[in-house]
Design an enzyme around this catalytic site. Structure first.
Site, PDB file in Angstrom:
ATOM      1  N   CYS A 110       0.845  -1.201   0.000  1.00 55.18           N
ATOM      2  CA  CYS A 110       0.000   0.000   0.000  1.00 55.18           C
ATOM      3  C   CYS A 110       0.875   1.243   0.000  1.00 55.18           C
ATOM      4  CB  CYS A 110      -0.945  -0.016   1.208  1.00 55.18           C
ATOM      5  SG  CYS A 110      -2.108   1.378   1.224  1.00 55.18           S
ATOM      6  N   CYS A 111       1.917   1.264   0.859  1.00 56.39           N
ATOM      7  CA  CYS A 111       2.828   2.410   0.892  1.00 56.39           C
ATOM      8  C   CYS A 111       3.554   2.565  -0.446  1.00 56.39           C
ATOM      9  CB  CYS A 111       3.844   2.264   2.017  1.00 56.39           C
ATOM     10  SG  CYS A 111       3.217   2.589   3.683  1.00 56.39           S
ATOM     11  N   CYS A 193      -0.753   8.630   7.191  1.00 57.48           N
ATOM     12  CA  CYS A 193      -2.118   8.386   6.733  1.00 57.48           C
ATOM     13  C   CYS A 193      -3.046   8.136   7.930  1.00 57.48           C
ATOM     14  CB  CYS A 193      -2.140   7.177   5.808  1.00 57.48           C
ATOM     15  SG  CYS A 193      -1.309   7.460   4.231  1.00 57.48           S
ATOM     16  N   CYS A 196      -3.402   4.627   9.568  1.00 55.51           N
ATOM     17  CA  CYS A 196      -2.134   4.032  10.020  1.00 55.51           C
ATOM     18  C   CYS A 196      -1.437   4.863  11.077  1.00 55.51           C
ATOM     19  CB  CYS A 196      -1.199   3.839   8.829  1.00 55.51           C
ATOM     20  SG  CYS A 196      -1.864   2.706   7.604  1.00 55.51           S
ATOM     21  N   CYS A 221       7.973   3.636   5.817  1.00 53.25           N
ATOM     22  CA  CYS A 221       7.009   3.428   4.746  1.00 53.25           C
ATOM     23  C   CYS A 221       7.636   3.070   3.421  1.00 53.25           C
ATOM     24  CB  CYS A 221       6.129   4.657   4.565  1.00 53.25           C
ATOM     25  SG  CYS A 221       7.036   6.136   4.188  1.00 53.25           S
TER      26      CYS A 221
HETATM   27  S1  SF4 Z   1       0.552   4.694   5.618  1.00 55.29           S
HETATM   28 FE1  SF4 Z   1      -1.127   3.171   5.544  1.00 55.29          FE
HETATM   29  S2  SF4 Z   1      -2.748   3.994   4.165  1.00 55.29           S
HETATM   30 FE2  SF4 Z   1      -0.827   5.241   3.920  1.00 55.29          FE
HETATM   31  S3  SF4 Z   1       0.152   4.348   2.163  1.00 55.29           S
HETATM   32 FE3  SF4 Z   1       1.042   3.327   3.954  1.00 55.29          FE
HETATM   33  S4  SF4 Z   1      -0.220   1.507   4.384  1.00 55.29           S
HETATM   34 FE4  SF4 Z   1      -1.331   2.813   2.894  1.00 55.29          FE
END
Ligand code: SF4
Length: 238
Positions: A110-111, A193, A196, A221
């Protein structure tokens, strides 16, 4: 000269050096406290350093509000880089909206989609980039240098606040009446985010609220990772 004055002088020297010898250079702002120190210094000194943020699509409304507050205070529009929509939709269709809670790999993917790939676009064509990371922020940052190589992006990377402590950051922000993210007053020293990041208790590590369900060693991240290793273990954020 006070400790804060010395830190500010050294940081201004670093930023001036970047402006002089590493143009074009850009500053990656998460719109959190440290990044507002650098925003203030860059814009007050009218340095030719572009400022951008990664608009991941999962930021708090308080963080997004900072874009307007910077515009009002400095007359400056922070550039925004967003993830590729097809990649986001593919991840959600395959894994679900919040699959980052399921495993470190899912979180890193996701990151990668929402932060790392847009960061690559934001940095392309520059000689150097700047972050607001501090050495004291966590055990993943304790060897952070002011100036380092970023072999992942083939450019120099500067962390002008590496030597600053959290108190120094807040002393600067108060003394200079710099706008700050409203989340800080709600127990969020480190801001990422919304799903998170949680508020922390007094005495907790300042990055304890980031990916709080993971082990401390994995809590970056990918913005500052090379070949799967943290650059700072020579030296992610935001
Ligand atoms: S911090 Fe969380 S929502 Fe943001 S990009 Fe990373 S995993 Fe995805």
């Amino acid at each position: 000269m006070s400790k804060l004055d010395s830190l500010v002088a050294a940081t201004r020297d670093t930023l001036a050096l970047i402006a002089r010898e590493y143009t074009p250079a850009v500053f990656a702002s998460s719109l959190a406290a440290e990044d507002m120190v650098l925003t203030d210094l860059i814009l007050k000194d009218r340095l030719p350093i572009g400022i951008f943020s990664l608009e991941t699509g999962r930021l708090h409304k308080e963080t997004l509000a900072m874009l307007d507050r910077v515009k009002e205070h400095y007359g400056y529009d922070i550039a925004l880089y967003r993830p590729q929509q097809d990649a986001v939709e593919g991840y959600i269709a395959q894994n679900g909206l919040n699959a980052f809670y399921d495993s470190v790999d899912m979180r890193r993917e996701c990151c990668r989609i929402r932060k790392v790939e847009p960061l690559g676009r934001a940095l392309a064509g520059n000689k150097a980039w700047i972050t607001g990371q501090r050495r004291a922020q966590s055990n993943t940052r304790n060897t952070l240098a002011v100036h380092e190589d970023d072999p992942a992006h083939l450019m120099d990377k500067f962390n002008p606040l590496a030597d600053w402590l959290e108190a120094d950051v807040w002393d600067y922000l108060r003394a200079n009446d710099v706008p700050v993210n409203a989340l800080h007053a709600q127990g969020f020293p480190s801001i990422g985010c919304e799903p998170c990041t949680r508020a922390i208790e007094p005495g907790e590590d300042v990055r304890a609220g980031r990916w709080w369900w993971e082990n401390p060693e994995s809590k970056e991240c990918g913005l500052h990772v090379v070949d799967g290793k943290l650059i700072r273990i020579k030296s992610v954020a935001a």
